[in-house]
Design an enzyme around this catalytic site. Structure first.
Site, mmCIF file in Angstrom:
data_model
loop_
_atom_site.group_PDB
_atom_site.id
_atom_site.type_symbol
_atom_site.label_atom_id
_atom_site.label_comp_id
_atom_site.label_asym_id
_atom_site.label_seq_id
_atom_site.Cartn_x
_atom_site.Cartn_y
_atom_site.Cartn_z
ATOM 1 N N LYS A 46 62.345 18.326 47.923
ATOM 2 C CA LYS A 46 62.884 18.965 46.717
ATOM 3 C C LYS A 46 64.217 18.315 46.352
ATOM 4 O O LYS A 46 64.483 18.046 45.182
ATOM 5 C CB LYS A 46 63.027 20.479 46.942
ATOM 6 N N GLN A 90 63.776 28.820 50.982
ATOM 7 C CA GLN A 90 62.546 28.283 51.578
ATOM 8 C C GLN A 90 61.903 29.334 52.490
ATOM 9 O O GLN A 90 62.554 29.871 53.383
ATOM 10 C CB GLN A 90 62.884 27.011 52.379
ATOM 11 N N ASP A 150 61.365 29.976 41.685
ATOM 12 C CA ASP A 150 60.088 30.104 42.397
ATOM 13 C C ASP A 150 59.181 31.118 41.693
ATOM 14 O O ASP A 150 57.987 31.174 41.978
ATOM 15 C CB ASP A 150 60.344 30.590 43.836
#
Ligand code: NDP
Length: 285
Positions: free
Chosen positions: A53, A97, A120
């Site tokens: 990322k 994460q 997200d």
């Protein structure tokens, strides 16, 4: 033989377009999109995802910030970091994460993120917006699947779409997106009776179960579009999807490979969500 959908190349083209759009935004407003990725612990797979990322951010010239906490960090420490990032004007997207260590409540963390920075798409506000047909940030992997279908020219409306897997991050949001595009959607899971009969109805079959090669050739309708979300590690270290590729390739019209299918799209969509967040914050409507 199926045509192989080159997710890697499609994602590359999307990143290129995002890089140009970000440059235009910077030129016009002085705003550079910023993404913060928070990693708790040292799980090697999570570490690889976080690195990817950050690299993608560099490629498109976003500001990227990586924050790490030890595996035994308390929930309060992570909440403090999120509160700081929520108030940081240079950061437009916040990603924690997953999975998190067990002493930290995942849902409490997701709900602490400002929904406008929730790139997200996991915050209940964004999930609710998706459910009611007025999407904000949409989860990256499901968005990536729709983007792949669009890029290969599949007309989703009226199609039978079958998804194997009902997680909050893949199966459920993808079902909502396909429904919004007028597919007839079936969601399968471990209690589904006669899975092969159901999957054989699919014009669009999405495998998101995390079970190596569980979708066999005979479970696929001739001419179907098969999207393999699964990423499973083989004993030899290589990656394998949820679809038995060699068998499926002989029946499907289109199929995604693993790796190089959905995976790169997920990251491209994350960049897209971060750019959208930066735009909204730079020029609120
Ligand atoms: P989860 O483990 O959260 O969910 C798996 C789902 O599949 C569950 O709903 C489960 O059913 C269902 N399932 C499992 N086994 C079977 C079976 N034998 N028959 C029918 N249904 C089954 O996984 P995720 O959604 O998080 O991820 C799924 C896969 O996608 C994983 O391999 C993951 O690594 C990959 N992934 C890939 C991404 C990418 O960027 N390409 C991003 C995110 C995930 P039940 O609910 O009944 O338990």
């Amino acid at each position: 033989m199926a045509e192989i959908i080159d997710g890697k190349e499609i994602a590359r083209a999307i990143r290129e377009a995002i890089r140009e759009e970000a440059a235009a935004l910077r030129e016009k407003t002085g705003v550079t999109p910023g993404l913060a990725v928070v990693l708790v612990g040292d799980d090697p797979a999570s570490w690889i995802y976080v690195r990817r990322k950050a690299q993608a951010c560099e490629e498109v010239r976003f500001l990227s910030r990586e924050l790490r906490l030890p595996a035994d960090a308390a929930e309060g420490e992570l909440l403090d970091i999120i509160a700081q990032l929520n108030g940081d004007d240079a950061i437009h997207g916040i990603l924690v994460q997953l999975p998190l260590p067990e002493q930290i409540r995942t849902q409490a963390i997701i709900e602490a993120i400002d929904p406008e920075k929730d790139v997200d798409g996991f915050h209940p506000v964004n999930v609710g917006r998706l459910l009611t047909g007025n999407p904000g940030h949409v989860a990256c992997t499901p968005r990536g699947v729709i983007e792949l279908l669009d890029r290969i020219g599949v007309d989703i409306a009226g199609k039978e779409a079958v998804i194997v897997g009902r997680s909050n991050i893949v199966g459920k949001p993808l079902a909502l997106l396909l429904l919004a595009r007028h597919a007839t959607v079936t969601i399968c899971h471990t209690r589904t009776r006669n899975l092969p009969e159901t999957t054989r109805r699919a014009d669009i079959l999405v495998a998101a179960a995390g079970r190596p090669e569980m979708i066999r050739g005979e479970m696929i309708k001739e001419g179907a579009v098969v999207i393999d979300v699964g990423i499973n590690r083989r004993p030899d270290g290589g990656l394998v999807g949820d679809v038995a590729f060699a068998e499926a390739e002989r029946r499907a019209a289109y199929i995604t490979p693993v790796p190089g299918g959905v995976g790169p799209m997920t990251i491209a969509m994350l960049l897209g969500n971060t750019l959208a967040a930066a735009r909204r914050i730079a020029a609120p409507v």
